[in-house]
Design a protein around this motif. Structure first.
Motif, mmCIF file in Angstrom:
data_model
loop_
_atom_site.group_PDB
_atom_site.id
_atom_site.type_symbol
_atom_site.label_atom_id
_atom_site.label_comp_id
_atom_site.label_asym_id
_atom_site.label_seq_id
_atom_site.Cartn_x
_atom_site.Cartn_y
_atom_site.Cartn_z
ATOM 1 N N UNK A 30 1.448 -1.250 -0.263
ATOM 2 C CA UNK A 30 0.106 0.079 -0.154
ATOM 3 C C UNK A 30 1.004 1.067 0.347
ATOM 4 N N UNK A 31 0.523 1.640 -1.289
ATOM 5 C CA UNK A 31 1.827 3.285 -1.508
ATOM 6 C C UNK A 31 1.605 4.544 -1.192
ATOM 7 N N UNK A 32 1.648 5.085 -0.548
ATOM 8 C CA UNK A 32 1.464 6.390 0.523
ATOM 9 C C UNK A 32 0.170 5.292 1.197
ATOM 10 N N UNK A 70 5.725 8.621 3.174
ATOM 11 C CA UNK A 70 6.737 9.251 3.337
ATOM 12 C C UNK A 70 6.558 10.183 5.028
ATOM 13 N N UNK A 71 5.661 9.850 5.968
ATOM 14 C CA UNK A 71 5.322 11.055 6.360
ATOM 15 C C UNK A 71 5.241 10.540 7.538
ATOM 16 N N UNK A 94 8.502 5.594 3.176
ATOM 17 C CA UNK A 94 9.245 4.877 1.581
ATOM 18 C C UNK A 94 8.513 6.644 1.107
ATOM 19 N N UNK A 95 9.816 6.798 0.142
ATOM 20 C CA UNK A 95 9.202 7.683 -1.091
ATOM 21 C C UNK A 95 9.075 6.510 -2.248
ATOM 22 N N UNK A 138 0.569 7.976 -4.253
ATOM 23 C CA UNK A 138 1.388 8.146 -4.709
ATOM 24 C C UNK A 138 1.360 9.551 -5.819
ATOM 25 N N UNK A 139 -0.175 9.231 -5.799
ATOM 26 C CA UNK A 139 -0.607 10.835 -6.511
ATOM 27 C C UNK A 139 0.202 12.400 -6.807
ATOM 28 N N UNK A 140 0.529 11.925 -5.269
ATOM 29 C CA UNK A 140 1.407 13.047 -4.515
ATOM 30 C C UNK A 140 2.741 13.170 -4.836
ATOM 31 N N UNK A 141 2.859 12.352 -5.216
ATOM 32 C CA UNK A 141 4.292 12.835 -5.102
ATOM 33 C C UNK A 141 4.930 12.725 -5.959
#
Length: 251
Positions: free
Chosen positions: A22-24, A46-47, A71-72, A93-96
């Motif tokens: 689950x990314x972000x 990332x937070x 993670x980034x 991930x859309x906000x990365x």
């Protein structure tokens, strides 16, 4: 967002022992229900504060098959190739930054034949989140040179180019419009208060508006939006549907 997160996860056909990234992930709006279905879930965000909150939730729920780490999304250097059966990223991930790198990393860590599911807000959409971002941007300073709007992840052609660039054949990429419903135990104006305190784009917009003595103007615009979008008939319950683009990719 918890109820809608559970409903979305229930639609993904998750099976026991499926390996999911689950990314972000935040603190687990989608990771927790996926783990409850028996999947082996890693949440990456990332937070650091949200990672800590997610691990605390997992412990409190006894979910030993769920962990969170920092993670980034554009550089998942701690994750091996072909590590996951499914990668899920719902408004994460859309906000990365660096969207092409994000697509490449998502594809790299997904096993051949695995699935990618993204939920992304759609630019110009008339429903809540796209309108929050539109209003907020009018009060915020211009973005830095080279900035790529996260809302481009809601444009089908842009998403296709990113995943094709990561090596996915175009015919394995598909899209559908879906609805995410925000339910809140309070009035729309009180719900706006949550966004004002905790949602990055609105937090930044309020700070910028205050610096130009336009805070009341911004607040009035957003308060009208929240009240107009509310479909609940109860004065002390808010229910606001928001349309998003569901991206489905077979690696």
């Amino acid at each position: 967002m918890r109820d809608s997160g559970e409903a979305l996860v229930a639609s993904l056909g998750i099976e026991e022992d499926l390996r999911i990234l689950d990314l972000g992930s935040g603190d687990g709006t989608t990771a927790v229900p996926a783990a409850r279905l028996g999947a082996q879930v890693l949440g990456v965000d990332i937070a650091g504060n949200l990672v800590a909150a997610g691990n605390a939730r997992a412990r409190s729920l006894g979910l030993t098959n769920l962990t969170f780490q920092e993670g980034d999304a554009s550089d998942l250097d701690e994750l091996d190739d072909n590590s996951f059966d499914m990668v899920v990223s719902i408004f994460g991930a859309m906000f990365a930054p660096k969207p092409f790198e994000v697509a490449r990393e998502i594809v790299r860590v997904t096993r051949p034949g695995g699935r990618v599911v993204m939920g992304n807000w759609i630019p110009g959409d008339p429903t809540l989140v796209a309108q929050i971002l539109r209003i907020s941007s009018a009060y915020s300073p211009p973005p830095p040179e080279g900035f790529v709007s996260p809302m481009t992840w809601g444009v089908e052609n842009d998403v296709t180019k990113r995943f094709v660039g990561a090596g996915v054949p175009e015919e394995r990429i598909s899209f559908k419009r879906d609805t995410y419903t925000f339910n809140f135990a309070g009035s729309p104006s009180e719900f706006l208060g949550v966004f004002r305190e905790y949602y990055g784009p609105t937090m930044n917009a309020y700070a910028a508006a205050a610096a130009e003595s336009r805070e009341e103007e911004l607040h009035g615009d957003l308060d009208s939006l929240f009240n107009e979008q509310n479909v609940s008939s109860s004065s002390d319950v808010t229910s606001i549907p928001a349309t998003f683009l569901r991206v489905n990719v077979v690696v």
